[in-house]
Scaffold this active site. Structure first.
Site, mmCIF file in Angstrom:
data_model
loop_
_atom_site.group_PDB
_atom_site.id
_atom_site.type_symbol
_atom_site.label_atom_id
_atom_site.label_comp_id
_atom_site.label_asym_id
_atom_site.label_seq_id
_atom_site.Cartn_x
_atom_site.Cartn_y
_atom_site.Cartn_z
ATOM 1 N N ASP A 80 48.909 34.922 21.311
ATOM 2 C CA ASP A 80 48.890 34.309 22.814
ATOM 3 C C ASP A 80 48.735 32.259 22.647
ATOM 4 O O ASP A 80 47.760 32.079 21.876
ATOM 5 C CB ASP A 80 48.285 34.653 23.233
ATOM 6 C CG ASP A 80 46.437 34.930 23.081
ATOM 7 O OD1 ASP A 80 46.321 34.969 22.207
ATOM 8 O OD2 ASP A 80 45.588 34.630 23.881
ATOM 9 N N GLU A 174 43.476 36.128 22.791
ATOM 10 C CA GLU A 174 42.661 36.152 22.107
ATOM 11 C C GLU A 174 41.969 34.969 23.311
ATOM 12 O O GLU A 174 40.936 34.911 23.278
ATOM 13 C CB GLU A 174 42.739 35.477 20.850
ATOM 14 C CG GLU A 174 41.498 34.784 19.809
ATOM 15 C CD GLU A 174 41.280 32.868 20.770
ATOM 16 O OE1 GLU A 174 40.074 32.500 20.379
ATOM 17 O OE2 GLU A 174 41.610 32.390 21.382
#
Length: 413
Positions: A80, A174
């Site tokens: 991400d 994350e």
């Protein structure tokens, strides 16, 4: 395929995580990159690659002959990108043979000035990758993914390089603190690991902030201002009073190194209601506890003054991995030696932030953080030098070799 070529491909995939969704993964679009990576992993010979229902990508490379009993090495990066800047329709740009001057980002007319980013001058002659300025680049942490898979491809093509089992994982979310919520440490089956999620070349990190988040919700009382005396409770003003009672110099803009802070991420409100969103950071456990207690006492004091109109939601997010790495300093020494062997000067420093590795270390998988090579993460000024990515690939290969030939790793009992 070279690491930077992989990054150019991955950067175009929209994977911004969503802190408000409450789902796992936080955004279904993260599966787009996950599926792409699984197919690529299989194409280079990682036969067991798969993505699970929570968007975690796993795969492994078997040990070379004679190294089957060596410690299993884990390599981890996240898919991400941060919601701090747009990650949609990323248009990566190669700046070949960079001349050492200001860098134009043509999508917006923005200019990355060497007066603001002086480290750029040290990169003269290198090839840089930026976005066009309308988005972030996504080198955090797609550069780490690209480097891991490029190193994996190299090791698979060169079986003469000895290595133990290598476990690979790519995580979602994350950037919103959810990167290992559903990570299966037992099935990952690594003895130790590294995240490739650091910044400039040479970074080697095994200390990070203790982290907490505080959400302060204030319920006000609105009446006509002409007759408000002793009746009105202005929620927005109460919020500013709370903010003013925190130490003025203990904010991100005024701290560095091992100094902690209170960071007001957002403040929304009016007379009727207000919400303050804080993050609290400190390397020292006692100072971390003191910071949280100070905020509790401030809210308690204001509640006494304003008749209990304030709610405080204060919770820990992650802790300093140092206590979990100290029993395994041999893996820090291993990474340092690998860097030196590759002509890289190690930069050992604390992370003024957090990584998946911090939480994984507390889940029984000691996991320092290594550089991925990028700069100016979470912003439209993000960039990565191509030579830094190439050095990261060499470092990973050398770590795998040293782990099989020199490492004396002591597992926790």
């Amino acid at each position: 395929m070279r690491a930077y070529e992989r990054l150019l491909q991955y950067a175009r995939v929209y994977t911004t995580s969503d802190p408000e969704s409450g789902t796992h993964p936080s955004a279904a679009r993260e599966f787009d990159l996950a599926h792409l990576l699984v197919e690529e992993m299989k194409s280079i010979g990682i036969e067991d690659a798969f993505v699970d229902e929570h968007c975690y990508v796993y795969g492994s490379i078997p040990a070379t002959k004679g190294c089957e009993k060596k410690p299993a090495l884990g390599l981890i990066a996240h898919m991400d990108t941060a919601p701090d800047a747009s990650g949609e329709n990323v248009k990566p740009i190669l700046h070949e043979n960079y001349d050492g001057g200001d860098v134009a980002l043509p999508g917006t007319g923005m200019v990355m000035k060497t007066s603001t980013f002086p480290f750029l001058k040290e990169l003269k002659g290198e090839t840089l990758i930026t976005s066009d300025g309308t988005t972030l680049l996504g080198a955090d942490d797609k550069a780490g993914i690209a480097e891991i898979l490029t190193a994996a491809e190299y090791l698979l093509a060169h079986p003469e390089i000895p290595h133990g089992d290598i476990r690979i994982a790519f995580t979602p979310d994350e950037e919103i603190g959810k990167g290992v919520d559903f990570f299966d440490v037992d099935k990952f089956h690594a003895d130790f690991a590294y995240t490739l999620d650091g910044g400039r070349i040479g970074e080697l990190e095994y200390e990070n902030f203790n982290a907490a988040r505080a959400i302060i919700r204030i319920k006000g009382k609105n009446v006509h201002p002409g007759s408000a005396k002793n009746v009105m409770k202005n929620a927005a003003l109460i919020g500013t009073e709370i903010a003013s009672l925190l130490p003025e110099r203990e904010t991100p803009a005024k701290t560095e190194g091992y100094e902690g802070f209170f960071h007001l991420c957002s403040f929304e409100g009016d007379v009727t209601s207000a919400t303050l969103n804080y993050i609290i950071r400190d390397f020292n456990a006692d100072s971390f506890a003191h910071r949280k207690e100070l905020l509790r006492l401030i809210v308690e004091r204001k509640n006494a003054q304003y008749n209990n109109c304030i709610e405080l939601d204060l919770h820990d997010e992650y802790y300093n991995m140092l206590s979990q790495i100290e029993p395994h300093m041999e893996i820090v020494s291993l990474a340092k030696q690998a860097m030196l062997d590759c002509g890289i000067t190690p930069i050992i420093q604390p992370i003024r932030g957090g990584t998946d590795g911090a939480r994984l270390s507390f889940m029984g998988l000691p996991c320092p953080n290594l550089f991925a090579g990028g700069h100016n993460f979470h912003s439209n000024y993000e960039y990565v030098p191509v030579p830094s990515m190439e050095k990261a690939v060499s470092m990973i290969v050398r770590i795998a070799e040293l782990a099989a030939t020199t490492l004396d790793f002591q597992k926790n009992v």
